[in-house]
Scaffold this motif. Structure first.
Motif, PDB file in Angstrom:
ATOM      1  N   LEU A 122     130.844  23.820  43.176  1.00  0.00           N
ATOM      2  CA  LEU A 122     130.112  24.390  44.299  1.00  0.00           C
ATOM      3  C   LEU A 122     131.060  25.014  45.321  1.00  0.00           C
ATOM      4  O   LEU A 122     130.772  26.062  45.906  1.00  0.00           O
ATOM      5  CB  LEU A 122     129.246  23.315  44.962  1.00  0.00           C
ATOM      6  CG  LEU A 122     128.300  23.798  46.060  1.00  0.00           C
ATOM      7  CD1 LEU A 122     127.313  24.815  45.513  1.00  0.00           C
ATOM      8  CD2 LEU A 122     127.557  22.628  46.668  1.00  0.00           C
ATOM      9  N   ILE A 123     132.227  24.370  45.510  1.00  0.00           N
ATOM     10  CA  ILE A 123     133.222  24.934  46.430  1.00  0.00           C
ATOM     11  C   ILE A 123     133.746  26.261  45.891  1.00  0.00           C
ATOM     12  O   ILE A 123     133.906  27.233  46.645  1.00  0.00           O
ATOM     13  CB  ILE A 123     134.382  23.939  46.626  1.00  0.00           C
ATOM     14  CG1 ILE A 123     133.867  22.642  47.252  1.00  0.00           C
ATOM     15  CG2 ILE A 123     135.473  24.545  47.481  1.00  0.00           C
ATOM     16  CD1 ILE A 123     133.335  22.784  48.638  1.00  0.00           C
ATOM     17  N   ASP A 134     132.195  28.340  43.903  1.00  0.00           N
ATOM     18  CA  ASP A 134     131.143  29.352  44.038  1.00  0.00           C
ATOM     19  C   ASP A 134     131.018  29.858  45.478  1.00  0.00           C
ATOM     20  O   ASP A 134     130.603  31.003  45.708  1.00  0.00           O
ATOM     21  CB  ASP A 134     129.799  28.782  43.577  1.00  0.00           C
ATOM     22  CG  ASP A 134     129.805  28.442  42.097  1.00  0.00           C
ATOM     23  OD1 ASP A 134     130.649  28.998  41.374  1.00  0.00           O
ATOM     24  OD2 ASP A 134     128.976  27.600  41.675  1.00  0.00           O
ATOM     25  N   ASN A 135     131.360  29.000  46.441  1.00  0.00           N
ATOM     26  CA  ASN A 135     131.236  29.398  47.837  1.00  0.00           C
ATOM     27  C   ASN A 135     132.408  30.253  48.313  1.00  0.00           C
ATOM     28  O   ASN A 135     132.276  31.034  49.235  1.00  0.00           O
ATOM     29  CB  ASN A 135     131.135  28.147  48.715  1.00  0.00           C
ATOM     30  CG  ASN A 135     130.774  28.492  50.145  1.00  0.00           C
ATOM     31  OD1 ASN A 135     129.659  28.921  50.423  1.00  0.00           O
ATOM     32  ND2 ASN A 135     131.718  28.314  51.041  1.00  0.00           N
ATOM     33  N   GLY A 136     133.584  30.101  47.690  1.00  0.00           N
ATOM     34  CA  GLY A 136     134.739  30.910  48.091  1.00  0.00           C
ATOM     35  C   GLY A 136     136.018  30.126  48.039  1.00  0.00           C
ATOM     36  O   GLY A 136     136.053  28.921  48.291  1.00  0.00           O
ATOM     37  N   GLN A 186     131.060  20.124  50.653  1.00  0.00           N
ATOM     38  CA  GLN A 186     130.065  20.431  49.627  1.00  0.00           C
ATOM     39  C   GLN A 186     128.652  20.164  50.121  1.00  0.00           C
ATOM     40  O   GLN A 186     127.727  20.937  49.858  1.00  0.00           O
ATOM     41  CB  GLN A 186     130.363  19.596  48.371  1.00  0.00           C
ATOM     42  CG  GLN A 186     129.414  19.823  47.214  1.00  0.00           C
ATOM     43  CD  GLN A 186     128.227  18.883  47.222  1.00  0.00           C
ATOM     44  OE1 GLN A 186     128.267  17.839  47.881  1.00  0.00           O
ATOM     45  NE2 GLN A 186     127.182  19.227  46.505  1.00  0.00           N
ATOM     46  N   ILE A 201     127.691  22.903  52.558  1.00  0.00           N
ATOM     47  CA  ILE A 201     127.375  24.143  51.844  1.00  0.00           C
ATOM     48  C   ILE A 201     125.976  24.062  51.235  1.00  0.00           C
ATOM     49  O   ILE A 201     125.190  25.019  51.291  1.00  0.00           O
ATOM     50  CB  ILE A 201     128.431  24.412  50.753  1.00  0.00           C
ATOM     51  CG1 ILE A 201     129.774  24.746  51.389  1.00  0.00           C
ATOM     52  CG2 ILE A 201     127.988  25.531  49.832  1.00  0.00           C
ATOM     53  CD1 ILE A 201     130.904  24.876  50.392  1.00  0.00           C
ATOM     54  N   LYS A 202     125.656  22.905  50.676  1.00  0.00           N
ATOM     55  CA  LYS A 202     124.336  22.728  50.065  1.00  0.00           C
ATOM     56  C   LYS A 202     123.224  22.822  51.105  1.00  0.00           C
ATOM     57  O   LYS A 202     122.131  23.321  50.816  1.00  0.00           O
ATOM     58  CB  LYS A 202     124.295  21.373  49.359  1.00  0.00           C
ATOM     59  CG  LYS A 202     123.071  21.165  48.506  1.00  0.00           C
ATOM     60  CD  LYS A 202     123.171  19.857  47.735  1.00  0.00           C
ATOM     61  CE  LYS A 202     121.948  19.663  46.844  1.00  0.00           C
ATOM     62  NZ  LYS A 202     122.021  18.387  46.083  1.00  0.00           N
ATOM     63  N   LYS A 204     123.478  24.629  53.714  1.00  0.00           N
ATOM     64  CA  LYS A 204     123.646  25.929  54.359  1.00  0.00           C
ATOM     65  C   LYS A 204     124.064  25.778  55.822  1.00  0.00           C
ATOM     66  O   LYS A 204     123.547  26.449  56.717  1.00  0.00           O
ATOM     67  CB  LYS A 204     122.368  26.761  54.240  1.00  0.00           C
ATOM     68  CG  LYS A 204     121.984  27.060  52.798  1.00  0.00           C
ATOM     69  CD  LYS A 204     120.717  27.885  52.718  1.00  0.00           C
ATOM     70  CE  LYS A 204     120.363  28.182  51.262  1.00  0.00           C
ATOM     71  NZ  LYS A 204     119.129  28.988  51.141  1.00  0.00           N
ATOM     72  N   THR A 221     130.791  25.585  57.437  1.00  0.00           N
ATOM     73  CA  THR A 221     131.875  24.823  56.821  1.00  0.00           C
ATOM     74  C   THR A 221     133.145  24.823  57.666  1.00  0.00           C
ATOM     75  O   THR A 221     134.143  24.197  57.289  1.00  0.00           O
ATOM     76  CB  THR A 221     132.205  25.400  55.434  1.00  0.00           C
ATOM     77  OG1 THR A 221     132.525  26.792  55.571  1.00  0.00           O
ATOM     78  CG2 THR A 221     131.020  25.254  54.495  1.00  0.00           C
TER      79      THR A 221
END
Length: 782
Positions: A286-287, A289-291, A472, A475-476, A478, A481
């Motif tokens: 997930l990290i 995918d976020n950048g 994480q 991010i989930k 929204k 961060t």
């Protein structure tokens, strides 16, 4: 099915037998039934008696077979073979330790501690086998007693007498069944009796081995403080004996220990590594995918080398579960840690030089372990002294490095001074002629220093994993961060550093062969009896209770990091997560107290009686507290309001800042915090402006003096409202008109806006826009 077939066959045999025995009187009765009425009457009675006897004998025969089957079924065969095998393995293990002692050769103190631990573990296994054997003895005794009762049955004996010796063979199936059961009981009783004898002898052997292990540990401690001359005489006497047999026995004992503890030493670490790695990979994905910008900022090696970090974390935490692991196992952990550190500590993360320091001290430890006692006391003293000097210089050199001083939450110079103390004592011991104790101190200090270095890296990995979970989660949800994790590191550093210090103290004591003494002292303190009236507990019960409660409160206080809460206030988007967090904290405290009571062994029944007697008075005195507590639980599960909601309760309006199990906190627009009991919230009408959505409708009323038509005014106002970023396009704004005169009209404006700002601020902005446009259009507002 087979048993039923046997019973049916016996019934058939027995019916045939009975009919054969009573066939002659029946014929006589039929031939003389008419001429003699008296005889007829007598024969009728005899026929009835024969039929009754037949029924009784058949019923008794069936009962006897069923009873024998029941006896065989009640004989306890459960774990019979397993207990025999376990007892054999236990005796073999104890005999190996006994054989090692009988050789009368020197045994390393760590091996003696291992022998003592294995002997103490054998006490529990011996007790289990003894209880199991006693249960089997009771089972066989009951079966034998029941068998004798069948043999002494008067109806069976009468049946045998009436059948006679010639027809007794027809009862052979019953006799065979009885003999089979008797043989099983006799064989099993013989085995259990032999088990009892072995268990008694094993119990004596265990106590002797425990005593010998403790005596040899004390003796080895005394020998460590001997002077070099006394030690040389001892070594000279020992060199004349062959140690090959001792080495073989040690290998066998280690093999037995590894087999008995395979789950703790091998299976559990592999399981922990697998589960933690899978969990970490999911978070890392997930990290990714976020950048990638988060990689260098928060996680470091955990992000780049997840498997290496997980293996390093697990293998360095496993010794905390058992300090008395064999030396070869700890040596393997140190070697694996060295290999993993070379990979983890790269130049790019600023800690690349630490791997060379670790390699330096690891080399010193290997060098000392290979030091030969036959080389001479003087040469050994010189080598150990040089090793101590090199170790002390290295410690202070590492502590003076700038990047270590800045990045560490501990004080490196203070740590260097602490580790230098045993090395300096070792130097003093060398100059005073006590080389053995000097070597033990040096080895123990360097070993603990290596473990300390690994645990500091373990601490960093743990904090990075918590950061990974926090980011994480955010991010989930929204959320932003860009959070400051320094507060989390500061809050968790002290308890982790305390645990590291405690681990190092116990490890040093274990390497200096003081761990057995510490264990004895701790066991004595923990088992000290405490009597409070009729309640009998131990000091260990109270200590366990306090420790578990402290852990529960620690988890409750810091579990928010797992939910993405870094401790930042006034974040409106964390409403649902904060409510879940409160529920989780409540569960942690509840389970913590339940586990504390269960593990501590406190007398729950007596405590319940006392609480029951006090419940009436406590209930009356704390009625409101209990009401608020229950109301808080209902609010948390039903969620009529959540953190961040704009609500109005009991005439007070504001934003929900915090929800607890007893009270909730509202923050007003003026900045005041209103603490409202949960019972009051639940009993009052709640106006929640943002329960299902964050939209709110506003209305404005004006009286306008203008010559423009209502259609033109409506289009102008709606166009202005839709241009504003405060107004929602759906639902569409509504304008209501009420004509008052020729050029005078009353309007009511209805529009929707997001609940992301203060209502007064939104109204102020809209009014400003409308009045500015009315002024430009020369519309007079009355």
């Amino acid at each position: 099915m087979e048993k039923k077939t046997k019973v049916d066959q016996l019934k058939l045999i027995f019916i045939t037998l009975i009919l054969g025995v009573f066939s002659t009187p029946s014929v006589r009765a039929q031939s003389s039934i008419l001429p003699d009425p008296d005889i007829k009457k007598g024969l009728f009675v005899s026929r009835d008696t024969a039929e009754n006897k037949l029924k009784i004998y058949i019923s008794q025969l069936e009962k006897s077979f069923n009873r024998l089957d029941e006896i065989q079924g009640k004989i306890d065969y459960n774990n019979f073979a397993k207990d025999t095998t376990d007892l054999g393995a236990l005796i073999k293990k104890l005999q190996l330790i006994e054989a090692s002692f009988k050789l009368n050769l020197p045994i390393q103190p760590r091996d003696l501690q291992l022998y003592l631990k294995m002997a103490k573990e054998a006490v529990g296994e011996h007790a289990r086998l003894k209880i199991s054997n006693e249960k089997k003895e009771k089972s066989f005794s009951y079966a034998k007693k029941s068998l004798m009762q069948i043999a002494a049955d008067p109806q069976l004996n009468q049946m045998v007498e009436e059948l006679g010796t010639k027809n007794l063979v027809k009862l052979q199936p019953l006799i065979n069944k009885w003999q089979e059961t008797d043989s099983i009981i006799a064989s099993a009783s013989s085995v259990t009796n032999m088990q009892s004898i072995k268990l008694s002898a094993t119990g004596i052997l265990i106590q002797n081995l425990i005593k010998q292990s403790q005596e040899r540990l004390v003796k080895s401690g005394i020998q460590a403080f001997q002077s070099n001359d006394e030690k040389a005489k001892t070594v000279q006497n020992m060199n004349s004996q062959i140690g090959l047999q001792q080495a073989i026995i040690n290998i066998q004992i280690l093999g037995t220990y590894f087999i008995d503890h395979s789950y703790l030493l091998f299976i559990l670490p592999v399981l922990c590594v697998s589960l933690l790695y899978i969990w970490l990979i999911k978070k890392r994905k997930l990290i990714i995918d976020n950048g990638d910008f988060l990689r260098s900022k928060y996680f470091g090696s955990v992000y780049n080398y997840p498997l290496t970090c997980v293996i390093f974390l697990v293998i360095n935490l496993m010794p905390a579960l058992d300090f008395n692991t064999p030396s070869i196992y700890q040596a393997c952990i140190q070697l694996m840690s060295l290999i993993l550190i070379v990979r983890l500590l790269r130049k790019g993360n600023g800690y690349g030089s630490l791997k060379w320091y670790y390699l330096f001290y690891y080399s010193l430890l290997v060098f000392l372990s290979l030091l030969d006692s036959d080389s001479g006391v003087t040469s050994n003293s010189i080598i150990i002294a040089n090793t101590n000097i090199a170790a002390i210089i290295g410690i202070f050199f590492i502590a003076s490095r700038e990047h270590i001083t800045e990045s560490s939450t501990i004080k490196p110079k203070r740590v260097a001074m602490i580790f230098s103390v045993p090395l300096l004592i070792s130097l003093i011991a060398i100059f005073s002629g006590h080389t053995p104790i000097a070597k033990n101190l040096t080895v123990a200090a360097i070993t603990v220093l290596l473990q300390f270095s690994c645990l500091l890296l373990v601490k960093k990995i743990l904090l990075d994993i918590l950061k990974l979970q926090m980011i994480q989660r955010r991010i989930k949800l929204k959320l932003s961060t860009n959070v400051d994790t320094s507060k989390m590191e500061k809050n968790l550093s002290f308890p982790i550093n305390f645990a590291i210090g405690l681990f190092c103290i116990l490890s040093f004591a274990n390497n200096m062969t003081f761990y057995a003494l510490f264990s004895t002292i701790i066991e004595t303190v923990m088992s000290a009896p405490i009597e409070l009236g009729s309640v009998h507990i131990t000091s260990g019960s109270i200590i366990y209770f306090i420790i578990i409660i402290m852990i529960a409160h620690f988890l409750r206080r810091h579990i928010g990091y797992m939910f993405g809460d870094p401790g930042i206030e006034d974040e409106n988007d964390e409403r649902v997560e904060q409510s879940s967090l409160v529920i989780t904290r409540l569960l942690i405290i509840t389970l913590g107290y339940m586990i504390a009571v269960a593990v501590s062994g406190l007398p729950v029944d007596k405590i319940t009686i006392v609480l029951g007697a006090l419940s009436v008075g406590v209930g009356m005195g704390f009625q409101n507290v209990v009401n608020n507590f229950v109301s808080g639980i209902i609010l948390l599960f039903e969620r009529p309001l959540k953190i961040g909601d704009n609500v109005q309760v009991n005439g007070k309006s504001g934003k929900v800042k915090e929800m607890g199990v007893r009270t909730s906190t509202l923050q007003t627009e003026e900045g005041a915090e209103i603490i409202i009991p949960n019972g009051t919230i639940l009993s009052q009408d709640i106006i929640n402006w943002s329960h299902s959505n964050n939209r709110r409708r506003y209305d404005l009323q004006y009286t306008l003096i203008t010559d423009k038509s209502s259609t033109e005014i409506e289009s102008i106002i709606i166009e202005l409202l839709l241009k504003s970023h405060f107004t929602l396009s759906s639902p569409k704004p509504i304008i209501l008109f009420d004509p008052l005169g020729k050029d005078e009209i009353k309007i009511k404006i209805l529009f929707w806006s997001k609940e992301d700002r203060l209502p007064e601020q939104i109204l102020s902005e809209i009014k400003s826009i409308l009045f500015r446009e009315f002024y430009n259009m020369k519309i007079q507002v009355k």
